[in-house]
Design an enzyme around this catalytic site. Structure first.
Site, PDB file in Angstrom:
ATOM      1  N   ASP A 139      -0.463 -13.240  -1.874  1.00  0.00           N
ATOM      2  CA  ASP A 139      -1.247 -13.384  -3.103  1.00  0.00           C
ATOM      3  C   ASP A 139      -2.349 -14.410  -2.855  1.00  0.00           C
ATOM      4  O   ASP A 139      -2.070 -15.521  -2.395  1.00  0.00           O
ATOM      5  CB  ASP A 139      -0.333 -13.842  -4.247  1.00  0.00           C
ATOM      6  N   TYR A 163     -19.728   6.969  -7.006  1.00  0.00           N
ATOM      7  CA  TYR A 163     -18.650   7.759  -6.420  1.00  0.00           C
ATOM      8  C   TYR A 163     -17.997   6.979  -5.287  1.00  0.00           C
ATOM      9  O   TYR A 163     -18.683   6.423  -4.422  1.00  0.00           O
ATOM     10  CB  TYR A 163     -19.192   9.090  -5.912  1.00  0.00           C
ATOM     11  N   VAL A 164     -16.690   6.939  -5.269  1.00  0.00           N
ATOM     12  CA  VAL A 164     -15.950   6.095  -4.323  1.00  0.00           C
ATOM     13  C   VAL A 164     -16.286   6.425  -2.872  1.00  0.00           C
ATOM     14  O   VAL A 164     -16.351   5.535  -2.016  1.00  0.00           O
ATOM     15  CB  VAL A 164     -14.431   6.196  -4.581  1.00  0.00           C
ATOM     16  N   SER A 197     -19.426  -7.252  -9.398  1.00  0.00           N
ATOM     17  CA  SER A 197     -19.497  -6.233 -10.446  1.00  0.00           C
ATOM     18  C   SER A 197     -20.816  -6.357 -11.207  1.00  0.00           C
ATOM     19  O   SER A 197     -21.355  -7.458 -11.364  1.00  0.00           O
ATOM     20  CB  SER A 197     -18.330  -6.404 -11.423  1.00  0.00           C
ATOM     21  N   LYS A 222     -16.347 -13.194 -12.241  1.00  0.00           N
ATOM     22  CA  LYS A 222     -17.009 -12.626 -11.064  1.00  0.00           C
ATOM     23  C   LYS A 222     -18.287 -13.400 -10.735  1.00  0.00           C
ATOM     24  O   LYS A 222     -18.602 -13.635  -9.552  1.00  0.00           O
ATOM     25  CB  LYS A 222     -17.316 -11.149 -11.288  1.00  0.00           C
ATOM     26  N   TYR A 270     -13.970 -11.122 -17.399  1.00  0.00           N
ATOM     27  CA  TYR A 270     -14.071 -10.511 -16.079  1.00  0.00           C
ATOM     28  C   TYR A 270     -15.448 -10.768 -15.481  1.00  0.00           C
ATOM     29  O   TYR A 270     -15.568 -11.242 -14.346  1.00  0.00           O
ATOM     30  CB  TYR A 270     -13.810  -9.004 -16.178  1.00  0.00           C
ATOM     31  N   SER A 294       0.841  -1.190   0.000  1.00  0.00           N
ATOM     32  CA  SER A 294       0.000   0.000   0.000  1.00  0.00           C
ATOM     33  C   SER A 294       0.881   1.246   0.000  1.00  0.00           C
ATOM     34  O   SER A 294       1.808   1.358   0.803  1.00  0.00           O
ATOM     35  CB  SER A 294      -0.920   0.013   1.217  1.00  0.00           C
TER      36      SER A 294
END
Length: 331
Positions: free
Chosen positions: A47, A199-200, A109, A136, A132, A36
């Site tokens: 991982d 919005y995050v 997602s 998911k 993707y 980070s």
């Protein structure tokens, strides 16, 4: 280590960094394959494709938030989507079982629905169009199977966010905003296709809301900030915030797709990842609109309107100077 720790997996990125800031550094740890840039002291490098996740999970963890995913449009080989998003989820669940952790929040997602669907809600059939989305959906099935083994004690919350944007993100929405801000934006198609966005700041607030209100059970939510803009409205909103005037240059969708295929050929020949591709043109011109009725009925209150999220992002990226702050590259 204090009690009731939240284990965030894959939180070195855009959403995870904001989430740590929202939850508080004393309440969580981060397990990620990359360090980070902001919360290195909280990060354990691991991982999810390997079987050593139990070693990284603290004994005091009560909840896991699984953010880690392989998500770019151009991942190669495509098996990586399934190695990370499906097998990685299985590995995390196995680690949770070994540690006795019974609660997980999973970021899936809206890609599980596919393109050009009519405002699908959470009960809409899955119809992913790319690897993707397919991976998911398979990960969701793995999670539901895990939950059904002990539904009276386990908690599973699945969030299906639409495209997430915000300050310091370098994804598709940022690329669009940057093109508009440059004054050289080219509108492909008629611009009447609607785009659900998130919005995050609101997304991380919703994850925190689910953690704070955790209980045994199965829940799945689309995450969308309403109202949905069509492309014309979105571009008009952004240009207004940036105080831009003048008309837009438009080209037909078919010409945009031809240009996208041209960039695909160049990318394949050079081995370089380019900002334009046929997939991105297709996504730009598609309607990606999703129902938020279930979210709206959940009791969660969004801290920001969509317009406020856009204004905050535009101010941070194109008006203020934050060159000394880290940025996060996503799709």
């Amino acid at each position: 280590m204090t009690a009731n720790i939240i284990a965030l997996i894959g939180a070195s990125g855009f959403v995870g960094t904001r989430l740590i800031g929202s939850l508080g550094t004393e309440k969580c740890v981060n397990i990620d394959k990359t360090q980070s840039a902001v919360y290195g002291v909280l990060t354990t490098i691991q991982d999810i494709r390997n079987m050593r996740i139990p070693e990284a999970l603290p004994d005091s963890a009560t909840t896991v938030v699984l953010l880690a995913a392989e998500h770019r449009d151009d991942v190669s080989p495509v098996s990586l989507y399934y190695d990370v998003n499906v097998q990685g989820t299985k590995n995390v669940l196995d680690a949770m079982d070994k540690k006795g952790i019974k609660s997980i929040v999973f970021t899936s997602s809206v890609a599980v629905y596919g393109l050009n669907k009519d405002n699908p809600d959470e009960e809409h059939p899955a119809d992913p169009f790319n690897h993707y989305g397919k991976s998911k959906w398979q990960a969701e099935e793995v999670l539901r199977e895990w939950y059904q083994k002990d539904p009276e004690n386990r908690s599973l919350s699945i969030i299906r966010p639409t495209v997430i944007f915000g300050e310091a993100n370098r994804g598709n929405v940022y690329n669009l905003l940057r093109q508009i801000a440059s004054g050289k934006f080219l509108m492909i198609g008629k611009g009447k296709n609607k785009k659900s966005m998130a919005y995050v700041g609101n997304v991380v607030a919703f994850i925190k809301y689910l953690i704070d209100n955790d209980r045994p059970g199965y829940r799945v939510f689309n995450y969308v900030d309403k109202p949905d803009f069509n492309m014309n409205e979105l571009v008009s909103q952004v240009r207004g915030d940036l105080e831009q005037n003048g008309g837009l240059i438009r080209i037909p969708e078919v010409l945009g797709m031809l240009g996208g295929f041209g960039f695909d050929i160049v990318a394949k020949a050079t081995g370089k990842k380019l900002p334009i591709s046929s997939v991105r043109v297709k996504k730009f011109c598609a309607t990606t609109q999703f129902s938020a009725d279930k979210l709206d009925a959940s009791g969660f209150q969004r801290p920001f309107t969509l317009e406020e999220g856009l204004e905050r992002t535009l101010r941070y990226e194109f008006i203020e100077n934050h060159d000394d702050k880290p940025v996060f590259f996503t799709e």
